[in-house]
Motif scaffolding. Structure first.
Motif, PDB file in Angstrom:
ATOM      1  N   VAL A  23       0.911  -1.061   0.080  1.00 26.32           N
ATOM      2  CA  VAL A  23      -0.009  -0.115  -0.027  1.00 26.32           C
ATOM      3  C   VAL A  23       1.051   1.246  -0.167  1.00 26.32           C
ATOM      4  CG1 VAL A  23      -1.869   1.492   1.034  1.00 26.32           C
ATOM      5  CG2 VAL A  23      -1.705  -1.368   1.373  1.00 26.32           C
ATOM      6  N   ILE A  24       0.782   2.204  -1.110  1.00 26.97           N
ATOM      7  CA  ILE A  24       1.292   3.285  -1.191  1.00 26.97           C
ATOM      8  C   ILE A  24       0.487   4.403  -0.672  1.00 26.97           C
ATOM      9  CG2 ILE A  24       2.310   4.845  -2.983  1.00 26.97           C
ATOM     10  CD1 ILE A  24       2.819   2.819  -4.598  1.00 26.97           C
ATOM     11  N   LEU A  25       1.004   5.198   0.560  1.00 23.51           N
ATOM     12  CA  LEU A  25       0.181   6.208   1.247  1.00 23.51           C
ATOM     13  C   LEU A  25       0.670   7.513   0.395  1.00 23.51           C
ATOM     14  CD1 LEU A  25      -1.769   7.224   3.353  1.00 23.51           C
ATOM     15  CD2 LEU A  25       0.421   7.254   4.786  1.00 23.51           C
ATOM     16  N   MET A  26      -0.188   8.183   0.057  1.00 23.40           N
ATOM     17  CA  MET A  26       0.143   9.501  -0.457  1.00 23.40           C
ATOM     18  C   MET A  26       0.166  10.869   0.469  1.00 23.40           C
ATOM     19  SD  MET A  26       0.440   9.929  -3.751  1.00 23.40           S
ATOM     20  CE  MET A  26       0.747   8.941  -5.069  1.00 23.40           C
ATOM     21  N   VAL A  27      -0.682  10.834   1.548  1.00 22.59           N
ATOM     22  CA  VAL A  27      -0.705  12.000   2.331  1.00 22.59           C
ATOM     23  C   VAL A  27      -0.069  11.493   3.522  1.00 22.59           C
ATOM     24  CG1 VAL A  27      -2.061  13.768   3.715  1.00 22.59           C
ATOM     25  CG2 VAL A  27      -2.662  12.924   1.328  1.00 22.59           C
ATOM     26  N   PRO A  28       1.005  11.837   3.939  1.00 21.30           N
ATOM     27  CA  PRO A  28       1.864  11.318   5.154  1.00 21.30           C
ATOM     28  C   PRO A  28       1.474  11.826   6.324  1.00 21.30           C
ATOM     29  CG  PRO A  28       3.210  13.051   4.158  1.00 21.30           C
ATOM     30  CD  PRO A  28       2.082  12.839   3.229  1.00 21.30           C
ATOM     31  N   VAL A  29       1.622  11.244   7.556  1.00 20.76           N
ATOM     32  CA  VAL A  29       1.321  11.503   8.869  1.00 20.76           C
ATOM     33  C   VAL A  29       1.653  13.029   9.143  1.00 20.76           C
ATOM     34  CG1 VAL A  29       1.457  10.913  11.320  1.00 20.76           C
ATOM     35  CG2 VAL A  29       1.382   9.248   9.690  1.00 20.76           C
ATOM     36  N   GLY A  30       0.495  13.611   9.571  1.00 18.45           N
ATOM     37  CA  GLY A  30       0.867  15.090  10.290  1.00 18.45           C
ATOM     38  C   GLY A  30       0.515  16.201   9.072  1.00 18.45           C
ATOM     39  N   ALA A  31       0.413  15.708   7.760  1.00 19.45           N
ATOM     40  CA  ALA A  31      -0.074  16.479   6.678  1.00 19.45           C
ATOM     41  C   ALA A  31      -1.330  16.841   6.519  1.00 19.45           C
ATOM     42  CB  ALA A  31       0.642  16.083   5.203  1.00 19.45           C
TER      43      ALA A  31
END
Length: 259
Positions: A23-31
């Motif tokens: 799974v590729i996550l586009m919006v990282p943690v904290g953004a």
């Protein structure tokens, strides 16, 4: 590999697909998903994916258009399909950071999360039919877990029926609809309030005898901090975008109950 926009949907996909996909996550943690733009590295990784589970954030359409010339086999799946969406015109306090008229924080409803999980399972089964039965079995288990979560939160929040929750960013419209609460946002249409709006907000929040204001790490929360100082309320940091979905949902419920 498959793409998701926000961390909660990474959790959803992993509950259903397990080891069968990366799974590729586009919006990282904290953004903030409302203002995020993917990096070149992310776009390179995304060009090899077979599915993008999108939510309707502004950057998605631009990124998908850019990918199409490199990833001709990319299937775009809109996780809003089949949901009971909340629109800005419904008379409910909602997040208005995105165009299109609907609030995009729909994973914060366990009821709507069951439908999103079904869409994910269906799309994965079509892309990887050899695992279709595996995905269906995992979907049923995940939906049962969501139903249990729903009952837990309902029990936690039962004494707060129709109470107002003061929040910096109005992310909780779906959560509040599920559990009979009302959110009262400090942010107005994605922006800090003007001085005149701030004065009106201060009077309203004082009248509600607010003890806690709920903020998120994704935003500057400047106005919320100022109001909290002026009325002696405490600031409580919550993360509705957390990848640890069950823990985050219970944390939100418990924080609201203690307020």
């Amino acid at each position: 590999s498959v793409i998701v926009t926000v961390p909660p949907h990474k959790f959803f996909v992993e509950q259903i697909a397990k080891h069968t996909v990366d799974v590729i996550l586009m919006v990282p943690v904290g953004a903030s998903a409302h203002t995020y733009e993917p990096t070149a590295k992310q776009m390179g990784a995304a060009s090899r994916a077979s599915i993008w589970f999108m939510t309707g954030e502004p950057f998605e359409e631009r990124a998908i258009q850019a990918l199409k010339s490199h990833a001709k086999g990319l299937t775009v799946v809109d996780l809003r399909q089949g949901l009971n969406l909340i629109y800005h015109s419904d008379g409910i306090q909602t997040c208005r950071c995105c165009q299109g008229g609907c609030d995009l924080h729909f994973w914060l409803s366990p009821e709507e999360a069951k439908k999103q999980a079904a869409t994910i399972a269906k799309s994965l089964s079509e892309a990887y039919p050899a695992y279709a039965n595996f995905y269906q079995d995992n979907l049923l288990l995940f939906q049962a877990d969501l139903a249990r979560l729903q009952e837990k939160i309902r029990d936690i929040l039962a004494p707060l029926h129709s109470r107002h929750i003061v929040v910096s960013h109005p992310a909780y419209a779906y959560f509040c609809r599920d559990f009979c609460l009302k959110q009262w946002p400090i942010e107005i249409e994605g922006k800090d309030p003007t001085p005149r709006q701030m004065t009106a907000l201060l009077l309203e929040i004082k009248a509600m005898q607010t003890k806690s204001i709920f903020i998120q790490m994704q935003y500057n929360n400047k106005a919320a901090k100022l109001i909290a100082d002026m009325i002696g309320a405490r600031l409580v940091v919550l993360d509705p975008y957390s990848e640890h979905y069950f823990d985050a949902m219970l944390e939100i419920a418990n924080a609201f109950a203690k307020s």
